[in-house]
Design a protein around this motif. Sequence first.
Motif, PDB file in Angstrom:
ATOM      1  N   GLY A 145       0.783  -1.229   0.000  1.00 40.75           N
ATOM      2  CA  GLY A 145       0.000   0.000   0.000  1.00 40.75           C
ATOM      3  C   GLY A 145       0.814   1.278   0.000  1.00 40.75           C
ATOM      4  N   HIS A 146       2.089   1.190   0.325  1.00 37.87           N
ATOM      5  CA  HIS A 146       2.879   2.406   0.448  1.00 37.87           C
ATOM      6  C   HIS A 146       3.203   3.058  -0.895  1.00 37.87           C
ATOM      7  CE1 HIS A 146       4.510   2.147   4.804  1.00 37.87           C
ATOM      8  NE2 HIS A 146       3.257   1.771   4.726  1.00 37.87           N
ATOM      9  N   ARG A 147       3.344   2.284  -1.937  1.00 40.37           N
ATOM     10  CA  ARG A 147       3.666   2.864  -3.245  1.00 40.37           C
ATOM     11  C   ARG A 147       2.573   3.843  -3.683  1.00 40.37           C
ATOM     12  NH1 ARG A 147       7.235   1.010  -6.755  1.00 40.37           N
ATOM     13  NH2 ARG A 147       7.215   2.006  -8.785  1.00 40.37           N
ATOM     14  N   ARG A 148       1.317   3.434  -3.549  1.00 44.44           N
ATOM     15  CA  ARG A 148       0.196   4.314  -3.930  1.00 44.44           C
ATOM     16  C   ARG A 148       0.116   5.514  -2.987  1.00 44.44           C
ATOM     17  NH1 ARG A 148      -1.865   5.555  -7.945  1.00 44.44           N
ATOM     18  NH2 ARG A 148      -3.912   5.862  -7.081  1.00 44.44           N
ATOM     19  N   ILE A 149       0.387   5.313  -1.716  1.00 45.00           N
ATOM     20  CA  ILE A 149       0.392   6.435  -0.778  1.00 45.00           C
ATOM     21  C   ILE A 149       1.458   7.441  -1.193  1.00 45.00           C
ATOM     22  CG2 ILE A 149       0.917   7.133   1.592  1.00 45.00           C
ATOM     23  CD1 ILE A 149      -0.377   4.476   2.505  1.00 45.00           C
ATOM     24  N   LEU A 150       2.643   6.961  -1.527  1.00 48.17           N
ATOM     25  CA  LEU A 150       3.719   7.858  -1.966  1.00 48.17           C
ATOM     26  C   LEU A 150       3.322   8.635  -3.214  1.00 48.17           C
ATOM     27  CD1 LEU A 150       6.897   5.655  -1.391  1.00 48.17           C
ATOM     28  CD2 LEU A 150       6.300   7.777  -0.208  1.00 48.17           C
ATOM     29  N   GLU A 151       2.712   7.956  -4.157  1.00 49.40           N
ATOM     30  CA  GLU A 151       2.273   8.633  -5.383  1.00 49.40           C
ATOM     31  C   GLU A 151       1.290   9.747  -5.070  1.00 49.40           C
ATOM     32  OE1 GLU A 151       0.697   5.509  -7.803  1.00 49.40           O
ATOM     33  OE2 GLU A 151       2.663   4.663  -8.243  1.00 49.40           O
ATOM     34  N   GLN A 152       0.317   9.442  -4.230  1.00 49.46           N
ATOM     35  CA  GLN A 152      -0.711  10.433  -3.887  1.00 49.46           C
ATOM     36  C   GLN A 152      -0.135  11.573  -3.052  1.00 49.46           C
ATOM     37  OE1 GLN A 152      -3.650  10.546  -5.212  1.00 49.46           O
ATOM     38  NE2 GLN A 152      -3.585   8.548  -6.171  1.00 49.46           N
ATOM     39  N   ALA A 153       0.722  11.249  -2.094  1.00 46.63           N
ATOM     40  CA  ALA A 153       1.313  12.277  -1.237  1.00 46.63           C
ATOM     41  C   ALA A 153       2.170  13.235  -2.054  1.00 46.63           C
ATOM     42  CB  ALA A 153       2.148  11.634  -0.129  1.00 46.63           C
ATOM     43  N   CYS A 154       2.953  12.692  -2.987  1.00 41.57           N
ATOM     44  CA  CYS A 154       3.768  13.551  -3.858  1.00 41.57           C
ATOM     45  C   CYS A 154       2.886  14.431  -4.732  1.00 41.57           C
ATOM     46  CB  CYS A 154       4.691  12.706  -4.729  1.00 41.57           C
ATOM     47  SG  CYS A 154       6.042  11.942  -3.823  1.00 41.57           S
ATOM     48  N   ALA A 155       1.788  13.883  -5.203  1.00 43.78           N
ATOM     49  CA  ALA A 155       0.866  14.664  -6.034  1.00 43.78           C
ATOM     50  C   ALA A 155       0.236  15.806  -5.238  1.00 43.78           C
ATOM     51  CB  ALA A 155      -0.212  13.759  -6.629  1.00 43.78           C
ATOM     52  N   VAL A 156      -0.139  15.537  -4.000  1.00 45.34           N
ATOM     53  CA  VAL A 156      -0.698  16.602  -3.160  1.00 45.34           C
ATOM     54  C   VAL A 156       0.346  17.703  -2.962  1.00 45.34           C
ATOM     55  CG1 VAL A 156      -1.580  17.223  -0.873  1.00 45.34           C
ATOM     56  CG2 VAL A 156      -2.344  15.113  -1.947  1.00 45.34           C
ATOM     57  N   LEU A 157       1.575  17.317  -2.637  1.00 48.39           N
ATOM     58  CA  LEU A 157       2.626  18.325  -2.444  1.00 48.39           C
ATOM     59  C   LEU A 157       2.825  19.147  -3.715  1.00 48.39           C
ATOM     60  CD1 LEU A 157       5.260  16.359  -0.341  1.00 48.39           C
ATOM     61  CD2 LEU A 157       3.848  18.293   0.407  1.00 48.39           C
ATOM     62  N   GLY A 158       2.824  18.494  -4.853  1.00 47.38           N
ATOM     63  CA  GLY A 158       2.963  19.226  -6.113  1.00 47.38           C
ATOM     64  C   GLY A 158       1.827  20.197  -6.345  1.00 47.38           C
ATOM     65  N   ASN A 159       0.619  19.760  -6.059  1.00 48.95           N
ATOM     66  CA  ASN A 159      -0.543  20.632  -6.273  1.00 48.95           C
ATOM     67  C   ASN A 159      -0.555  21.827  -5.327  1.00 48.95           C
ATOM     68  OD1 ASN A 159      -1.521  19.096  -8.359  1.00 48.95           O
ATOM     69  ND2 ASN A 159      -3.184  18.176  -7.198  1.00 48.95           N
ATOM     70  N   VAL A 160      -0.274  21.601  -4.048  1.00 46.11           N
ATOM     71  CA  VAL A 160      -0.341  22.725  -3.109  1.00 46.11           C
ATOM     72  C   VAL A 160       0.814  23.703  -3.317  1.00 46.11           C
ATOM     73  CG1 VAL A 160      -1.707  21.481  -1.381  1.00 46.11           C
ATOM     74  CG2 VAL A 160       0.774  21.543  -1.165  1.00 46.11           C
TER      75      VAL A 160
END
Length: 119
Positions: free
Chosen positions: A70-85
Amino acid sequence: AGGAEALLRVCGRAVAGPPESWHHRLVEQTSGALCNVSFENDAQRVKLGELGACELFSRVCHACDGNAPGHRRILEQACAVLGNVAKKNRTNRIRIGKAGGAQALAAVLVKLVRSGGGG
Protein backbone atom coordinates in the motif's frame (compact mmCIF):
# COMPACT_ATOMS: atom_id res chain seq x y z
CA ALA A 1 -15.70 22.20 8.73
CA GLY A 2 -15.16 22.17 5.00
CA GLY A 3 -14.61 19.05 2.93
CA ALA A 4 -10.87 19.60 2.46
CA GLU A 5 -10.43 20.24 6.18
CA ALA A 6 -12.30 17.05 7.07
CA LEU A 7 -10.27 15.00 4.56
CA LEU A 8 -7.01 16.38 5.91
CA ARG A 9 -8.06 15.62 9.48
CA VAL A 10 -9.02 12.03 8.58
CA CYS A 11 -5.75 11.52 6.72
CA GLY A 12 -3.75 12.95 9.62
CA ARG A 13 -5.44 10.58 12.05
CA ALA A 14 -4.85 7.62 9.72
CA VAL A 15 -1.08 8.27 9.76
CA ALA A 16 -0.80 9.14 13.45
CA GLY A 17 1.25 6.08 14.40
CA PRO A 18 4.14 4.25 12.78
CA PRO A 19 3.70 3.44 9.07
CA GLU A 20 3.05 -0.25 9.71
CA SER A 21 -0.08 0.72 11.69
CA TRP A 22 -1.46 3.11 9.06
CA HIS A 23 -4.84 2.51 7.47
CA HIS A 24 -3.34 2.27 3.98
CA ARG A 25 -6.49 2.43 1.85
CA LEU A 26 -7.86 5.30 3.91
CA VAL A 27 -4.60 7.25 3.54
CA GLU A 28 -4.50 6.54 -0.19
CA GLN A 29 -8.13 7.57 -0.72
CA THR A 30 -8.03 10.74 1.37
CA SER A 31 -4.71 11.74 -0.23
CA GLY A 32 -6.21 11.18 -3.66
CA ALA A 33 -9.25 13.26 -2.79
CA LEU A 34 -7.04 16.09 -1.47
CA CYS A 35 -5.01 15.89 -4.65
CA ASN A 36 -8.19 16.33 -6.66
CA VAL A 37 -9.56 19.26 -4.65
CA SER A 38 -6.23 21.09 -4.82
CA PHE A 39 -5.75 20.63 -8.57
CA GLU A 40 -5.96 24.01 -10.31
CA ASN A 41 -7.69 25.50 -7.27
CA ASP A 42 -5.80 28.39 -5.71
CA ALA A 43 -8.22 28.84 -2.81
CA GLN A 44 -7.91 25.18 -1.80
CA ARG A 45 -4.10 25.38 -2.05
CA VAL A 46 -4.09 28.29 0.38
CA LYS A 47 -6.52 26.57 2.73
CA LEU A 48 -4.66 23.26 2.72
CA GLY A 49 -1.38 25.03 3.38
CA GLU A 50 -2.85 26.88 6.33
CA LEU A 51 -4.26 23.62 7.71
CA GLY A 52 -0.91 21.81 7.65
CA ALA A 53 -1.05 19.75 4.46
CA CYS A 54 2.52 20.67 3.50
CA GLU A 55 3.89 19.36 6.77
CA LEU A 56 1.64 16.30 6.86
CA PHE A 57 2.49 15.07 3.37
CA SER A 58 6.18 15.83 3.78
CA ARG A 59 6.09 13.63 6.88
CA VAL A 60 4.17 10.92 5.01
CA CYS A 61 6.81 10.89 2.26
CA HIS A 62 9.60 10.62 4.85
CA ALA A 63 7.91 7.80 6.74
CA CYS A 64 6.61 5.66 3.88
CA ASP A 65 8.53 2.64 2.67
CA GLY A 66 8.01 2.14 -1.07
CA ASN A 67 8.11 -1.64 -0.64
CA ALA A 68 5.49 -2.09 2.08
CA PRO A 69 2.00 -3.07 0.95
CA GLY A 70 0.00 0.00 0.00
CA HIS A 71 2.88 2.41 0.45
CA ARG A 72 3.67 2.86 -3.25
CA ARG A 73 0.20 4.31 -3.93
CA ILE A 74 0.39 6.44 -0.78
CA LEU A 75 3.72 7.86 -1.97
CA GLU A 76 2.27 8.63 -5.38
CA GLN A 77 -0.71 10.43 -3.89
CA ALA A 78 1.31 12.28 -1.24
CA CYS A 79 3.77 13.55 -3.86
CA ALA A 80 0.87 14.66 -6.03
CA VAL A 81 -0.70 16.60 -3.16
CA LEU A 82 2.63 18.32 -2.44
CA GLY A 83 2.96 19.23 -6.11
CA ASN A 84 -0.54 20.63 -6.27
CA VAL A 85 -0.34 22.72 -3.11
CA ALA A 86 3.07 24.10 -4.16
CA LYS A 87 1.95 25.15 -7.62
CA LYS A 88 1.68 28.93 -7.89
CA ASN A 89 1.92 29.23 -4.09
CA ARG A 90 5.20 30.54 -2.71
CA THR A 91 4.02 30.31 0.89
CA ASN A 92 3.31 26.60 0.55
CA ARG A 93 6.65 26.01 -1.17
CA ILE A 94 8.33 27.62 1.84
CA ARG A 95 6.24 25.45 4.19
CA ILE A 96 7.24 22.33 2.27
CA GLY A 97 10.89 23.36 2.41
CA LYS A 98 10.78 23.99 6.16
CA ALA A 99 9.11 20.61 6.67
CA GLY A 100 11.91 18.82 4.82
CA GLY A 101 9.74 18.27 1.77
CA ALA A 102 12.56 18.54 -0.78
CA GLN A 103 14.49 15.85 1.05
CA ALA A 104 11.32 13.79 1.37
CA LEU A 105 10.65 13.96 -2.36
CA ALA A 106 14.26 13.00 -3.12
CA ALA A 107 13.92 10.07 -0.71
CA VAL A 108 10.74 8.97 -2.49
CA LEU A 109 12.60 8.88 -5.80
CA VAL A 110 15.35 6.76 -4.25
CA LYS A 111 12.77 4.40 -2.69
CA LEU A 112 10.96 3.97 -6.00
CA VAL A 113 14.14 3.34 -7.95
CA ARG A 114 15.33 0.78 -5.39
CA SER A 115 11.95 -0.98 -5.47
CA GLY A 116 12.07 -1.29 -9.24
CA GLY A 117 9.70 1.58 -9.97
CA GLY A 118 10.38 4.96 -11.44
CA GLY A 119 10.51 4.18 -15.08
